[in-house]
Write a protein that holds these residues in place. Structure first.
Motif, mmCIF file in Angstrom:
data_model
loop_
_atom_site.group_PDB
_atom_site.id
_atom_site.type_symbol
_atom_site.label_atom_id
_atom_site.label_comp_id
_atom_site.label_asym_id
_atom_site.label_seq_id
_atom_site.Cartn_x
_atom_site.Cartn_y
_atom_site.Cartn_z
ATOM 1 N N PRO A 400 0.843 -1.220 0.000
ATOM 2 C CA PRO A 400 0.000 0.000 0.000
ATOM 3 C C PRO A 400 0.871 1.262 0.000
ATOM 4 C CG PRO A 400 -0.090 -1.080 2.148
ATOM 5 C CD PRO A 400 0.893 -1.855 1.333
ATOM 6 N N HIS A 401 1.466 1.499 -1.161
ATOM 7 C CA HIS A 401 2.468 2.549 -1.350
ATOM 8 C C HIS A 401 1.919 3.936 -0.982
ATOM 9 C CE1 HIS A 401 5.879 4.326 -3.535
ATOM 10 N NE2 HIS A 401 5.035 5.133 -4.143
ATOM 11 N N PHE A 402 0.716 4.260 -1.471
ATOM 12 C CA PHE A 402 0.182 5.609 -1.227
ATOM 13 C C PHE A 402 -0.343 5.758 0.204
ATOM 14 C CE2 PHE A 402 0.286 5.395 -5.837
ATOM 15 C CZ PHE A 402 0.986 6.560 -6.107
ATOM 16 N N CYS A 403 -0.819 4.659 0.782
ATOM 17 C CA CYS A 403 -1.232 4.730 2.197
ATOM 18 C C CYS A 403 -0.012 5.033 3.075
ATOM 19 C CB CYS A 403 -1.849 3.409 2.649
ATOM 20 S SG CYS A 403 -3.456 3.077 1.942
ATOM 21 N N ALA A 404 1.143 4.481 2.689
ATOM 22 C CA ALA A 404 2.359 4.745 3.474
ATOM 23 C C ALA A 404 2.669 6.245 3.454
ATOM 24 C CB ALA A 404 3.533 3.950 2.914
ATOM 25 N N LEU A 405 2.408 6.884 2.305
ATOM 26 C CA LEU A 405 2.632 8.335 2.218
ATOM 27 C C LEU A 405 1.678 9.077 3.168
ATOM 28 C CD1 LEU A 405 3.930 10.820 0.885
ATOM 29 C CD2 LEU A 405 2.303 10.577 -0.998
ATOM 30 N N SER A 406 0.417 8.619 3.240
ATOM 31 C CA SER A 406 -0.564 9.268 4.127
ATOM 32 C C SER A 406 -0.103 9.178 5.583
ATOM 33 C CB SER A 406 -1.933 8.590 4.023
ATOM 34 O OG SER A 406 -2.264 8.323 2.697
ATOM 35 N N VAL A 407 0.348 7.995 5.981
ATOM 36 C CA VAL A 407 0.757 7.796 7.371
ATOM 37 C C VAL A 407 2.041 8.588 7.660
ATOM 38 C CG1 VAL A 407 1.508 6.087 9.071
ATOM 39 C CG2 VAL A 407 -0.331 5.515 7.476
ATOM 40 N N GLY A 408 2.976 8.537 6.716
ATOM 41 C CA GLY A 408 4.248 9.252 6.903
ATOM 42 C C GLY A 408 4.022 10.755 7.041
ATOM 43 N N ALA A 409 3.103 11.295 6.239
ATOM 44 C CA ALA A 409 2.836 12.739 6.304
ATOM 45 C C ALA A 409 2.275 13.103 7.677
ATOM 46 C CB ALA A 409 1.861 13.144 5.200
ATOM 47 N N TRP A 410 1.435 12.224 8.232
ATOM 48 C CA TRP A 410 0.875 12.509 9.570
ATOM 49 C C TRP A 410 1.992 12.493 10.625
ATOM 50 C CZ3 TRP A 410 -1.129 8.801 13.647
ATOM 51 C CH2 TRP A 410 -1.759 9.509 14.697
ATOM 52 N N ILE A 411 2.885 11.509 10.499
ATOM 53 C CA ILE A 411 3.957 11.411 11.505
ATOM 54 C C ILE A 411 4.886 12.640 11.404
ATOM 55 C CG2 ILE A 411 5.974 10.044 12.220
ATOM 56 C CD1 ILE A 411 4.317 7.537 11.556
ATOM 57 N N ARG A 412 5.129 13.080 10.174
ATOM 58 C CA ARG A 412 5.939 14.299 9.997
ATOM 59 C C ARG A 412 5.221 15.506 10.622
ATOM 60 N NH1 ARG A 412 7.409 18.482 10.175
ATOM 61 N NH2 ARG A 412 8.623 19.808 8.762
ATOM 62 N N TYR A 413 3.916 15.589 10.419
ATOM 63 C CA TYR A 413 3.087 16.678 10.972
ATOM 64 C C TYR A 413 3.117 16.636 12.506
ATOM 65 C CZ TYR A 413 -1.446 19.196 11.744
ATOM 66 O OH TYR A 413 -2.456 20.043 12.157
ATOM 67 N N LEU A 414 3.069 15.411 13.051
ATOM 68 C CA LEU A 414 3.112 15.266 14.509
ATOM 69 C C LEU A 414 4.426 15.805 15.089
ATOM 70 C CD1 LEU A 414 1.706 11.630 15.025
ATOM 71 C CD2 LEU A 414 0.630 13.767 15.765
ATOM 72 N N GLY A 415 5.472 15.854 14.257
ATOM 73 C CA GLY A 415 6.778 16.350 14.691
ATOM 74 C C GLY A 415 6.694 17.767 15.273
ATOM 75 N N GLY A 416 5.618 18.497 14.960
ATOM 76 C CA GLY A 416 5.332 19.740 15.674
ATOM 77 C C GLY A 416 5.757 21.030 14.975
ATOM 78 N N TYR A 417 6.515 20.943 13.868
ATOM 79 C CA TYR A 417 6.940 22.160 13.159
ATOM 80 C C TYR A 417 6.680 21.988 11.670
ATOM 81 C CZ TYR A 417 9.007 23.869 17.387
ATOM 82 O OH TYR A 417 9.155 24.329 18.665
ATOM 83 N N ASP A 418 6.233 23.067 11.019
ATOM 84 C CA ASP A 418 6.017 22.948 9.578
ATOM 85 C C ASP A 418 7.337 23.209 8.839
ATOM 86 O OD1 ASP A 418 6.406 25.680 9.343
ATOM 87 O OD2 ASP A 418 4.295 26.171 9.040
ATOM 88 N N GLU A 419 7.255 23.297 7.521
ATOM 89 C CA GLU A 419 8.502 23.405 6.748
ATOM 90 C C GLU A 419 9.126 24.786 6.828
ATOM 91 O OE1 GLU A 419 7.543 21.688 2.907
ATOM 92 O OE2 GLU A 419 7.444 19.682 3.788
ATOM 93 N N GLN A 420 8.401 25.738 7.391
ATOM 94 C CA GLN A 420 8.995 27.070 7.654
ATOM 95 C C GLN A 420 9.409 27.157 9.115
ATOM 96 O OE1 GLN A 420 6.260 26.961 5.366
ATOM 97 N NE2 GLN A 420 8.021 27.120 3.996
ATOM 98 N N ASN A 421 9.428 26.018 9.784
ATOM 99 C CA ASN A 421 9.802 25.944 11.204
ATOM 100 C C ASN A 421 8.822 26.624 12.142
ATOM 101 O OD1 ASN A 421 11.672 24.317 12.175
ATOM 102 N ND2 ASN A 421 13.253 25.870 12.487
#
Ligand code: NAD
Length: 494
Positions: A400-421
């Motif tokens: 489930p290649h695209f589902c992995a992207l969905s989950v990974g994006a959430w985990i990155r989001y949980l990291g607490g900072y966006d791409e502009q920090n």
């Protein structure tokens, strides 16, 4: 503070004004936790039944259960339950305004629990409905409010406390029970609600009550659909200037609306068959699972998949995210390749057409649904919307290649900072309780620990192939950013 209507502007905006005598309406329904979705869906349907079909038994009394509902209480009380419902289609001329008058009373339970109990006990109350969000069903018997409600039957604080104590009082008074009807996006929401109610009731050690609930109360499951964002000041201004209505809390929504519900009501129901045709799309059925599955795995899973990535890409609104060509490809591939093969046949639905309509609905630029709204409560949404598809695909030996992207994006989001920090404010009670942000920041770009939380990810934490895929997504997101990650992920699709 009352709802003030400038009739000349209303006419110009072709506003539908109440066309029935509200004093004739009985409160057949009591709704717990009146949010925007309830006001665009069940309250709308009951308004149509009253105004177009002279049905006077199905007015609604709303109850605000939590202290957060104080602002809604203030507005609804001042406006006597009246509010404007504005539907906006993709075409800017496709606008309809309706003053909803089916909500005949509003009780703010933290201030007046006895009034809330009284209306729940009243013989006119045939159905108790609720929209308590996906996370509302994560019942924790050790929660202080639940513990309070087990000991205090006269002043409950939670939805489950109110429902169970009211059912017990009706049982003791030899009164018929009411149907308990969930209108939340939870698969088999009827069954899930029944489990929560019984779990709470068992805490009261009252076998007669448990038996009464098990044998006499019904909990119809339902699939509910109408994308309804939160209300903004711009919406209030729009309703004031364009429609001539000074409304403290109007609702903006899309034209599409649907409700598929099990015909299982223990104390009567509204004549919903009157709403079976388009544009109402109400279907009474014995088999709601296939519809729920379709809607949650396609609509809600797509929403949940695009919102975190879209937010990281810098978009504010869902339609902006959807208009990004790469996102459109991602969502189409997710739906077509990974979700659709897991769906049971859905009677009367053309799935290809359904998916096309979803893309159009997500792209509607006028309802201004925000990524942040859809990002809320991810920890309660993943297990219901995406994990079943992932588990099923892995079981079939697929990736489930695209589902992995969905989950990974959430985990990155949980990291607490966006791409502009800039810090991301997490609105997710379960994620906060499980300290997911701390975990995501501490283990980045690792994902194994988070994926091992079985409450969210079932058995996915035991699947090395899936863990590796998600970890690669998280690593890419940190290293090359969301836009480039998405591009590469689409290119690498099997
Ligand atoms: P909202 O924020 O306008 O209202 C949510 C209501 O739920 C508020 O009254 C809030 O106090 C209450 N609530 C939140 N957590 C609770 C809890 N743990 N216990 C009891 N009450 C709780 O949100 P909304 O747009 O009305 O959506 C509510 C739910 O309706 C969604 O979570 C979803 O399950 C369902 N739904 C929404 C949409 C939509 O597009 N908004 C579409 C289909 C289904």
């Amino acid at each position: 503070n009352q709802l003030i209507i400038d009739k000349s502007k209303c006419e110009a905006a072709r506003t539908h004004l109440p066309s029935f005598d509200r004093n004739q309406l009985k409160h057949g329904i009591v709704h717990l936790s009146v949010g925007n979705f309830h006001r665009s869906h069940l309250a709308y349907y009951m308004d149509i039944l009253a105004s177009e079909h002279n049905q006077t038994d199905w007015g609604i009394v709303g109850i605000g259960v939590r202290s957060f509902d104080k602002p809604m209480s203030t507005v609804m009380k001042a406006q006597h339950g009246l509010y404007a419902l504005v539907t906006k289609g993709a075409d800017e001329n496709d606008v309809n305004v309706r003053i909803i008058s089916s909500l005949i009373d509003y009780i703010f339970a933290p201030d007046e629990p006895e009034n809330a109990l009284a209306v729940l006990l009243h013989p006119d109350t045939k159905i108790v409905s609720m929209t308590i969000t996906e996370s509302g069903y994560d019942l924790d018997m050790n929660n202080v409010d639940i513990q309070h409600d087990l000991k205090n039957s006269d002043k409950p604080k939670t939805v489950f406390g109110f429902i169970v104590h009211a059912l017990d009082a009706r049982r003791r008074a030899n009164e018929k029970p009411f149907t308990v009807m969930s209108c939340d996006n939870v698969q088999q929401n009827g069954e899930v609600t029944k489990r929560c109610i019984l779990q709470f009731a068992k805490g009261l050690n009252n076998p007669q009550l448990t038996e009464y609930i098990e044998t006499q109360v019904t909990f119809p499951s339902a699939m509910v659909d109408r994308i309804t964002p939160g209300t903004t000041d711009a919406d209030r201004e729009y309703v004031r200037s364009r429609c001539g209505i000074a409304d403290g809390w109007p609702v903006i929504t899309e034209p599409f609306v649907q409700w598929v519900i099990e015909d299982s009501f223990c104390n009567g129901r509204p004549p919903l068959e009157l709403l079976s045709s388009s544009p109402y799309n109400v279907l009474l059925t014995e088999h709601v699972e296939a519809y729920e599955c379709m809607k949650m795995r396609l609509l809600n899973a797509s929403h949940t998949s695009m919102c975190y990535l879209g937010y990281l890409m810098g978009y504010t609104y869902i339609h902006e995210i959807m208009l990004d060509k790469q996102i459109e490809i991602y969502i189409e591939q997710l739906m077509n390749i990974e979700v659709t093969p897991t769906l049971p046949p859905v009677p009367g639905i053309d799935l290809e057409n359904y998916k096309r309509t979803l893309i159009e609905r997500f792209s509607n630029p006028h309802i201004k649904d925000t990524a942040l709204r859809v990002c809320m409560d991810g920890a309660s949404k993943f297990p219901k919307f995406l994990v079943p598809t992932i588990v099923e695909q892995l079981k079939r030996g697929n990736n489930p290649h695209f589902c992995a992207l969905s989950v990974g994006a959430w985990i990155r989001y949980l990291g607490g900072y966006d791409e502009q920090n800039k810090p991301i404010v997490l609105q997710d009670a379960l994620a906060v309780e499980l300290k997911l942000s701390e975990l995501a920041a501490k283990t980045k770009p690792g994902a194994k620990q988070i994926l091992s939380i079985s409450q969210i990810f079932a058995t996915l934490g035991e699947n090395p192939q899936f863990i590796e895929a998600v970890e690669r997504v998280v690593q890419l997101l940190y290293e090359v950013g969301s836009k480039e990650t998405l591009k590469r992920w689409i290119k690498e699709a099997p």
